[in-house]
Design an enzyme around this catalytic site. Structure first.
Site, short mmCIF file in Angstrom:
data_model
loop_
_atom_site.label_atom_id
_atom_site.label_comp_id
_atom_site.label_asym_id
_atom_site.label_seq_id
_atom_site.Cartn_x
_atom_site.Cartn_y
_atom_site.Cartn_z
N SER A 200 0.84 -1.20 0.00
CA SER A 200 0.00 0.00 0.00
C SER A 200 0.88 1.25 0.00
CB SER A 200 -0.84 -0.04 1.28
OG SER A 200 -1.40 1.22 1.54
N TYR B 243 -1.74 -0.69 11.05
CA TYR B 243 -2.00 -1.27 9.72
C TYR B 243 -0.79 -1.05 8.81
CZ TYR B 243 -3.58 -1.38 4.88
OH TYR B 243 -3.66 -1.63 3.52
N LYS C 34 2.07 -3.68 6.78
CA LYS C 34 2.47 -3.66 5.36
C LYS C 34 3.99 -3.48 5.25
CE LYS C 34 -1.54 -4.33 3.53
NZ LYS C 34 -1.87 -5.63 2.96
#
Ligand code: NAD
Ligand code: UFG
Length: 349
Positions: free
Chosen positions: A132, A156, A160
């Site tokens: 992302s 989050y 990643k």
């Protein structure tokens, strides 16, 4: 056209997964979807089957299972020969990750590590991973280039970032791993048929699903977070990308992974390279839908960057991939999906 390799698509019942599965099937791949339906419904895969028709549907099978559960993965890999994995499965809500980081570490980190263990055991070492633009944090410079220093702004984002580093380490230790990390910017839009689209549970966090729910009357007004940014209209700028362009990006990445043994572990941005502000997006959506969207100008949302967009040079050069669609097509297809399915895959509760 003969069939090609069999691909495991983890999280293949979700938003980006379903659109990618359609393109994979159309391209002749066989697809096994593994999904725990935490953020998806079976009906989405029924629509995929309807879209590709009965013949290509024979090349799709669905396995209800969880990447956190080694037994689910063992069962699948021991029964099916899988040639490569496109790994979408995971959780993606930034706010929820701040409130409940362990849920994110468990699903995204533990789940992915389990998956890689079983892939290695069955000698399936070709991976396309959903990363992302969140790994760029709040970039000092734009456009974002793949070799920028990476940083995580929340749990989050940390999953990643760690998963990108884990992928690099896997490849360093064993060069049989071929890994493509795809850094998505802001995926929106829907399949051009209007049969597939994003169907978030609860109140949406992201701009486009929120706009959509205002347009169909499920929510009263859009909160525009920030109108004093140093941008032409004061609202924040992002690089929105049509989900079908994203799906095609996965197919080309996969083809490259299957054909070349010198991939290593490499990251590509998938964006359009163009920035659009929140207010420009509202105007574009109003134009295609013919609806006036009530908005409320609100303070900035904590942690948001002013402007983020991609450099697309590397993907163009090395993958031969470039986004085809602009904001008008993204809004058109989003509206088609929403107006035909105002309550997503479910009927009105
Ligand atoms: P999504 O929630 O629609 O899809 C994810 C799918 O994974 C869902 O179908 C869910 O049920 C499944 N899943 C979740 N945890 C699982 C588990 N433990 N075991 C098996 N299945 C599980 O989300 P999406 O928008 O399609 O995103 C796909 C991937 O792309 C995610 O990894 C996400 O972090 C990443 N990504 C998304 C965006 C975005 O804005 N949509 C941006 C950048 C990266
Ligand atoms: N916004 C509003 N109102 C809303 C929702 C969003 O004004 O109701 C604004 C935000 O403040 C931001 C812009 O619209 O300025 C885009 O917000 P999104 O939540 O749609 O997207 P983000 O760029 O914040 O984040 C998304 C994903 C992240 C991912 C990131 C980069 O949610 O998981 O893109 O890929 F990391």
């Amino acid at each position: 056209m003969g069939t090609k390799e069999r691909i495991l698509v983890s999280g293949g019942a979700g938003f980006i997964g379903t659109h990618t599965v359609v393109q994979l099937l159309k391209d002749g791949f066989k697809v096994s979807v593994l999904d725990n339906l935490d953020n998806a419904v079976q009906e989405a895969l029924d629509k995929v089957r309807e879209l590709v028709g009965p013949q290509l549907s024979n090349n799709l099978d669905f396995h209800l299972g969880d990447i956190r559960n080694l037994d689910d993965l063992e069962k699948l890999f021991s029964q099916t020969k899988l040639d490569a994995v496109i790994h979408f499965a995971g959780l993606k809500a930034v706010g929820e990750s701040v409130a409940n980081p362990m849920r994110y570490f468990d699903n995204n980190l533990v789940g992915s590590i389990n998956l890689y263990k079983v892939m290695a055991k069955y000698n399936c070492k070709k991976l396309v991973f959903s990363s992302s633009a969140t790994v760029y944090g709040q970039p000092d410079r734009i456009p974002c280039v793949e070799d920028f220093e990476l940083k995580a702004m929340n749990p989050y984002g940390r999953t990643k970032l760690f998963l990108e580093e884990i992928a690099q380490d896997l490849h360093k230790a064993d060069q049989k791993w071929r890994i493509i990390l795809l850094r998505y910017f802001n995926p929106i839009g829907a399949h051009e048929s209007g049969m597939l689209g994003e169907d978030p549970r609860g109140i949406p966090n992201n701009l486009m699903p929120y706009i959509t729910q205002v347009a169909v009357g499920r929510l009263p007004e859009l909160n525009v977070y920030g109108h004093d940014y140093p941008t032409p209209d004061g609202s924040a700028i992002r690089d929105y990308i049509h989900v079908m362009d994203l799906a095609d990006g996965h197919v080309v990445a996969l083809e490259k992974l299957l054909q070349r043994n010198d991939i290593g572990c490499v990251a590509y941005n998938l964006g359009t390279g163009r920035g659009t502000s929140v207010l420009e997006m509202v105007a574009a959506f109003e134009k295609v839908s013919g609806k006036k969207l009530p908005i409320k100008l609100c303070p900035r949302r904590a942690g948001d960057a002013t402007a983020v967009y991609a450099s697309t040079d590397k993907a163009e050069r090395e993958l031969g991939w470039k986004a085809k669609y602009g904001i008008d097509e993204m809004c058109r297809d989003q509206w088609k999906w929403a107006s035909q399915n105002p309550w997503g895959y479910q009927s009105k509760p």
